[in-house]
Motif scaffolding. Structure first.
Motif, short mmCIF file in Angstrom:
data_model
loop_
_atom_site.label_atom_id
_atom_site.label_comp_id
_atom_site.label_asym_id
_atom_site.label_seq_id
_atom_site.Cartn_x
_atom_site.Cartn_y
_atom_site.Cartn_z
N ASP A 13 35.06 21.93 19.23
CA ASP A 13 33.86 20.98 19.95
C ASP A 13 32.97 22.10 20.42
OD1 ASP A 13 33.59 17.82 20.60
OD2 ASP A 13 32.27 19.26 21.68
N TYR A 42 17.15 11.82 14.39
CA TYR A 42 18.57 11.84 14.05
C TYR A 42 18.93 11.28 12.76
CZ TYR A 42 23.26 9.66 14.62
OH TYR A 42 24.55 9.35 14.38
N CYS A 55 31.15 2.41 15.58
CA CYS A 55 32.47 2.52 15.58
C CYS A 55 32.87 2.70 16.99
CB CYS A 55 32.88 3.60 14.71
SG CYS A 55 34.79 3.69 14.34
P1 NAI Z 1 30.00 11.76 20.25
O1 NAI Z 1 28.65 12.13 20.85
O2 NAI Z 1 31.05 10.91 20.96
O3 NAI Z 1 30.69 13.02 19.93
C1 NAI Z 1 29.94 14.16 19.09
C2 NAI Z 1 30.64 15.49 19.52
O4 NAI Z 1 30.12 16.45 19.06
C3 NAI Z 1 30.54 15.64 21.09
O5 NAI Z 1 32.07 15.93 21.55
C4 NAI Z 1 29.70 16.96 21.23
O6 NAI Z 1 30.33 17.74 22.40
C5 NAI Z 1 29.80 17.45 20.01
N1 NAI Z 1 28.61 18.18 19.53
C6 NAI Z 1 27.56 18.16 20.04
N2 NAI Z 1 26.74 19.16 19.70
C7 NAI Z 1 27.45 20.11 19.13
C8 NAI Z 1 27.14 21.56 18.70
N3 NAI Z 1 25.91 21.98 18.59
N4 NAI Z 1 28.25 22.06 18.43
C9 NAI Z 1 29.56 21.66 18.46
N5 NAI Z 1 29.65 20.32 18.73
C10 NAI Z 1 28.81 19.44 19.12
O7 NAI Z 1 29.91 10.73 18.81
P2 NAI Z 1 30.99 9.85 18.13
O8 NAI Z 1 30.51 8.43 18.29
O9 NAI Z 1 32.22 10.33 18.30
O10 NAI Z 1 30.42 9.94 16.54
C11 NAI Z 1 31.01 11.11 15.97
C12 NAI Z 1 30.17 11.44 14.53
O11 NAI Z 1 29.91 10.32 14.03
C13 NAI Z 1 28.69 11.84 15.03
O12 NAI Z 1 28.35 12.69 14.06
C14 NAI Z 1 27.93 10.51 14.98
O13 NAI Z 1 26.67 11.04 14.38
C15 NAI Z 1 28.45 9.73 14.04
N6 NAI Z 1 28.30 8.56 13.88
C16 NAI Z 1 29.11 7.65 15.16
C17 NAI Z 1 28.93 6.41 15.15
C18 NAI Z 1 29.62 5.43 16.11
O14 NAI Z 1 29.34 4.24 16.09
N7 NAI Z 1 30.56 6.17 16.90
C19 NAI Z 1 28.02 5.60 14.30
C20 NAI Z 1 27.34 6.38 13.37
C21 NAI Z 1 27.49 7.96 12.97
#
Ligand code: NAI
Ligand code: 15L
Length: 265
Positions: free
Chosen positions: A33, A135, A165
């Motif tokens: 991360d 996005y 999710c």
């Molecule tokens: P989140 O925002 O909680 O986690 C994303 C992680 O990526 C964070 O820990 C952040 O520090 C890290 N990150 C951000 N920029 C970064 C960079 N430049 N380099 C390295 N790491 C970086 O998101 P969540 O909810 O865990 O989602 C995970 C994935 O699933 C994401 O790609 C999101 O777009 C996708 N997603 C999630 C949904 C949901 O309902 N949770 C729905 C649709 C898609």
């Protein structure tokens, strides 16, 4: 069993779920991360890395035979932020996978690739993208990239358009879009167990009565989501007022993302 599974975005909401519940998939799990993480078990390795740094991502992927790619900006933002994490970042990941011989990826795409469809429409994997935000466009880019790396270099990707999710649905739209953590975990398990994956688009959604998306084209994966947001319907209806019929959260599949302004740098 995989030798080494890389989980990007391991500090995020879904990353924490993956870290807790998917380590049985591999002998070693590499967690990464942009924020610091500490190993909590012998089989865990933690590497801090910005996905925007091509060389660091290449080192990250070295020795990994599977990737669960969850890292990146997960909501709308300025183009510079989206571009670094979700466009440059995902390109760096696929290039590293190609160079280092990693052949299977779970790619967290999003329902915001098709967020401008209306809620009365029913979609399958053939639906033309209609992104609702920068996005959503960045996730569409990632999907195209996955397809190109599949057809040209044989890398298999599950392109998962995740709905919502979270532990439980918290608004009326999520009665259609919700994906339970259990169904997320079982999907990742299927993606790494199926002998031939290919490069399918999969809607990341539970078996909700109100769902809009059809996954019958991926029956071969053996994934059978078990949860249903209908269990929470009364609770959601009691806690959230009925939106006006023309309110974006009641009109668009992407809900309020459909009316996000363009964020300025
Ligand atoms: P989140 O925002 O909680 O986690 C994303 C992680 O990526 C964070 O820990 C952040 O520090 C890290 N990150 C951000 N920029 C970064 C960079 N430049 N380099 C390295 N790491 C970086 O998101 P969540 O909810 O865990 O989602 C995970 C994935 O699933 C994401 O790609 C999101 O777009 C996708 N997603 C999630 C949904 C949901 O309902 N949770 C729905 C649709 C898609
Ligand atoms: C997403 O793509 C986001 O990452 C998540 O935070 C939710 O907003 C989800 O979509 C959703 O549409 O509910």
């Amino acid at each position: 069993m995989l030798k080494r599974l890389l989980i990007t975005g391991a500090g995020g909401g879904l990353g924490k779920v993956a870290r807790k519940r998917l380590t049985h998939l591999a002998e070693t799990v590499r967690l990464t991360d942009i924020v610091d993480l500490e190993p909590a078990a012998d089989k865990e390795e933690c590497i801090r890395c910005d996905l925007g740094d091509a060389q660091a991502v290449e080192r990250l992927v070295e020795g990994c035979d599977g990737i669960v790619h969850l890292g990146g900006r997960s909501v709308e933002d300025k183009f510079s932020v989206i571009a670094n994490a979700n466009i440059h970042g995902v390109f760096h990941l696929y290039e590293a996978a190609r160079k280092k011989g990693c052949s299977r990826i779970f790619l967290a795409s999003s329902n915001h690739v098709i967020g401008l469809y209306t809620q009365d429409q029913r979609l399958d994997d053939k639906a033309q993208p209609k992104p609702d935000t920068l996005y959503g466009v960045s996730k569409h880019f990632a999907e195209g990239l996955a397809q190109m790396y599949h057809h040209r270099f044989g890398i298999e990707t599950a392109i998962v358009r995740i709905g919502s999710c979270f532990p439980k649905p918290v608004n009326r739209r999520m009665l259609a879009t919700w994906m339970s953590h259990d169904d997320f975990v079982s999907l990742v398990e299927c993606v790494f167990a199926v002998p031939r994956l290919g490069c399918p688009i999969i809607y990341g959604v539970s078996d909700n009565d109100e769902r809009w998306w059809d996954n019958s084209h991926v029956d071969y994966l053996g994934w059978r989501p078990k949860d249903n947001a209908a269990v929470y319907r009364d609770e959601v209806h009691a806690n959230t007022p009925l939106p006006a019929r023309d309110a974006p959260e009641a009109v668009y599949q992407g809900g309020l993302f459909a009316v996000e302004p363009i964020h300025q740098d």
